[in-house]
Design a protein around this motif. Structure first.
Motif, PDB file in Angstrom:
ATOM      1  N   TRP A  27       0.827  -1.214   0.000  1.00 20.56           N
ATOM      2  CA  TRP A  27       0.000   0.000   0.000  1.00 20.56           C
ATOM      3  C   TRP A  27       0.857   1.258   0.000  1.00 20.56           C
ATOM      4  CZ3 TRP A  27       0.066   3.878   3.580  1.00 20.56           C
ATOM      5  CH2 TRP A  27       0.688   3.622   4.812  1.00 20.56           C
ATOM      6  N   LEU A  28       1.989   1.218   0.717  1.00 24.08           N
ATOM      7  CA  LEU A  28       2.851   2.393   0.780  1.00 24.08           C
ATOM      8  C   LEU A  28       3.484   2.664  -0.591  1.00 24.08           C
ATOM      9  CD1 LEU A  28       4.169   4.639   2.379  1.00 24.08           C
ATOM     10  CD2 LEU A  28       5.950   3.026   3.080  1.00 24.08           C
ATOM     11  N   LEU A  29       3.905   1.619  -1.266  1.00 23.43           N
ATOM     12  CA  LEU A  29       4.460   1.773  -2.607  1.00 23.43           C
ATOM     13  C   LEU A  29       3.427   2.376  -3.557  1.00 23.43           C
ATOM     14  CD1 LEU A  29       6.223  -1.689  -2.696  1.00 23.43           C
ATOM     15  CD2 LEU A  29       7.427   0.482  -2.983  1.00 23.43           C
ATOM     16  N   GLY A  30       2.206   1.860  -3.479  1.00 21.48           N
ATOM     17  CA  GLY A  30       1.148   2.383  -4.330  1.00 21.48           C
ATOM     18  C   GLY A  30       0.798   3.821  -4.009  1.00 21.48           C
ATOM     19  N   ALA A  31       0.848   4.182  -2.729  1.00 25.50           N
ATOM     20  CA  ALA A  31       0.531   5.553  -2.327  1.00 25.50           C
ATOM     21  C   ALA A  31       1.562   6.536  -2.872  1.00 25.50           C
ATOM     22  CB  ALA A  31       0.467   5.649  -0.811  1.00 25.50           C
ATOM     23  N   VAL A  32       2.827   6.180  -2.808  1.00 24.45           N
ATOM     24  CA  VAL A  32       3.880   7.050  -3.338  1.00 24.45           C
ATOM     25  C   VAL A  32       3.699   7.225  -4.845  1.00 24.45           C
ATOM     26  CG1 VAL A  32       6.361   7.275  -3.744  1.00 24.45           C
ATOM     27  CG2 VAL A  32       5.524   6.521  -1.515  1.00 24.45           C
ATOM     28  N   GLY A  33       3.452   6.118  -5.533  1.00 21.53           N
ATOM     29  CA  GLY A  33       3.203   6.218  -6.970  1.00 21.53           C
ATOM     30  C   GLY A  33       1.964   7.042  -7.270  1.00 21.53           C
ATOM     31  N   GLY A  34       0.950   6.932  -6.405  1.00 22.01           N
ATOM     32  CA  GLY A  34      -0.305   7.633  -6.631  1.00 22.01           C
ATOM     33  C   GLY A  34      -0.221   9.142  -6.529  1.00 22.01           C
ATOM     34  N   VAL A  35       0.702   9.660  -5.750  1.00 22.01           N
ATOM     35  CA  VAL A  35       0.804  11.115  -5.594  1.00 22.01           C
ATOM     36  C   VAL A  35       1.938  11.733  -6.415  1.00 22.01           C
ATOM     37  CG1 VAL A  35      -0.190  11.093  -3.284  1.00 22.01           C
ATOM     38  CG2 VAL A  35       2.289  10.924  -3.539  1.00 22.01           C
ATOM     39  N   LEU A  36       2.882  10.907  -6.885  1.00 22.16           N
ATOM     40  CA  LEU A  36       4.069  11.451  -7.546  1.00 22.16           C
ATOM     41  C   LEU A  36       3.773  12.314  -8.774  1.00 22.16           C
ATOM     42  CD1 LEU A  36       7.134  11.662  -7.540  1.00 22.16           C
ATOM     43  CD2 LEU A  36       7.208   9.571  -8.941  1.00 22.16           C
ATOM     44  N   PRO A  37       2.761  12.001  -9.610  1.00 25.42           N
ATOM     45  CA  PRO A  37       2.549  12.849 -10.797  1.00 25.42           C
ATOM     46  C   PRO A  37       2.343  14.320 -10.475  1.00 25.42           C
ATOM     47  CG  PRO A  37       1.346  10.802 -11.034  1.00 25.42           C
ATOM     48  CD  PRO A  37       1.889  10.806  -9.635  1.00 25.42           C
ATOM     49  N   ASP A  38       1.834  14.637  -9.292  1.00 23.16           N
ATOM     50  CA  ASP A  38       1.619  16.041  -8.943  1.00 23.16           C
ATOM     51  C   ASP A  38       2.897  16.761  -8.544  1.00 23.16           C
ATOM     52  OD1 ASP A  38      -1.016  16.282  -9.586  1.00 23.16           O
ATOM     53  OD2 ASP A  38      -1.771  15.854  -7.576  1.00 23.16           O
ATOM     54  N   ALA A  39       4.043  16.089  -8.680  1.00 25.55           N
ATOM     55  CA  ALA A  39       5.322  16.783  -8.466  1.00 25.55           C
ATOM     56  C   ALA A  39       5.520  17.873  -9.508  1.00 25.55           C
ATOM     57  CB  ALA A  39       6.478  15.784  -8.519  1.00 25.55           C
TER      58      ALA A  39
END
Length: 343
Positions: A27-39
């Motif tokens: 879940w943590l891996l998916g969460a990081v991937g889930g927010v990264l595009p807004d960088a």
């Protein structure tokens, strides 16, 4: 969509796909991937106020960029020797999370460059708003139960409920568009262009915007059962085209370029603010329901070093909960029956 919902969706999707293999780490891996595009929010310039809106939801949100984004999101784990033997499921989890981001953003009305670099189209399906408490809550509850129990089922159920919610909103929008056609016909307005925008956190209330001639008409629609569906007459505002800019602005090449950029960002829904005509706003959004007061827009100062000023009134955008509740429950004043369809 807001960062929390993006993180929850990415985390939930990764938990469903790779929870059994990666355990609670999925879940943590998916969460990081889930927010990264807004960088991409770091892309901005004081000398070019429109740079931020030009590149937000741009290449980092493209379907073609997903494999790159998934690898970048996995780098904090891959940098550690202990995780490298397990690199395939780690990259898979971050990539799954990354892939959910742009698709969810495309469900809103902001516009997302899903097809970059093959098309400049800003994809916006206009089904949900960027804040959806019910959607966020469903994902949160499902993910918490899934992680605590070490099971995929609660997360899978949350994903299915989320898809059902978004699907319901899409169906509601189509119903609202049918009502919009009837309202315009009753007014005797030919529809040159029409769109339907969701309101905060629900699939029942919609902001109708259509163009007839060079005028924009905005109304509110409450879409429930066929017999109970109602609409409330809104306001009108003149569409602003480049030719309508004052001569000093038309003479400034930078102003003309920035007008074109802002119009592209706003999908062509551009008008002057009712209270302050110096502000050219995005007519998809308004601080008021009885008139056009843009949440954001531009103000031009032709002939200066930085002729474009970005006007951001987001801080004033407060959802009137009591008024929204009255509209949702059908007790708000001013709503009336939708005109009957013409044969």
């Amino acid at each position: 969509m807001d960062p929390l919902t993006h993180a929850l969706l990415g985390a939930t999707a990764a938990q469903v796909a790779l929870g059994p293999r990666l355990g609670r780490q999925a879940w943590l891996l998916g969460a990081v991937g889930g927010v990264l595009p807004d960088a991409d929010i770091v892309i901005r310039s004081s000398a070019d106020p429109l740079l931020a809106i030009q590149y937000h939801r741009h290449f980092t949100h493209a379907l073609a960029f997903i494999p790159v984004g998934g690898i970048v999101a996995a780098l904090p784990w891959l940098a550690r020797q202990a995780h490298r033997p397990n690199w395939r499921p780690i990259v898979a989890a971050t990539t799954i999370g990354y892939a959910t981001h742009a698709v969810l953003d495309a469900c809103t009305n902001y516009g997302t460059h899903l097809l970059w670099p093959f098309s400049p189209l800003r994809v916006a399906w206009n089904w949900i708003t960027t804040i959806g408490p019910l959607l966020t809550l469903m994902l949160l509850v499902g993910l918490v139960f899934a992680v605590r129990r070490g099971a995929r089922l609660p997360a899978a159920v949350a994903l299915l409920l989320s898809v059902a919610y978004v699907g319901t909103a899409a169906w509601q929008r189509e119903r609202a568009l049918e009502m919009q056609v009837r309202i315009a016909a009753a007014r005797g307005h030919p529809l040159d262009r029409a769109e339907m925008f969701p309101t905060v956190g629900n699939p029942l209330l919609w902001r109708s915007v259509y163009q007839s001639g060079e005028t924009l008409y905005t109304d509110r629609l409450r879409v429930v059962s066929r017999a109970a569906t109602r609409w409330k007459e809104g306001s009108t505002v003149d569409l602003l085209l480049e030719k309508d800019l004052p001569p000093p602005a038309l003479a400034d090449e930078r102003v003309r370029r920035d007008y074109a950029r802002f119009s592209y960002f706003s999908a062509g829904w551009v008008a002057r603010a009712s209270a302050d005509p110096s502000v050219i706003g995005d007519a998809r959004y308004s601080l008021r329901t009885d008139g056009f007061e843009p949440i954001w827009g531009v103000r031009f100062h032709p002939g200066t070093a930085t002729p474009t000023e970005w006007v951001d009134r987001t801080i004033k955008n407060r959802v009137p909960i009591s008024e929204l509740w009255r509209e949702l429950t059908g007790t708000a004043a001013g709503y009336m029956a939708v005109p009957l369809a013409r044969n």
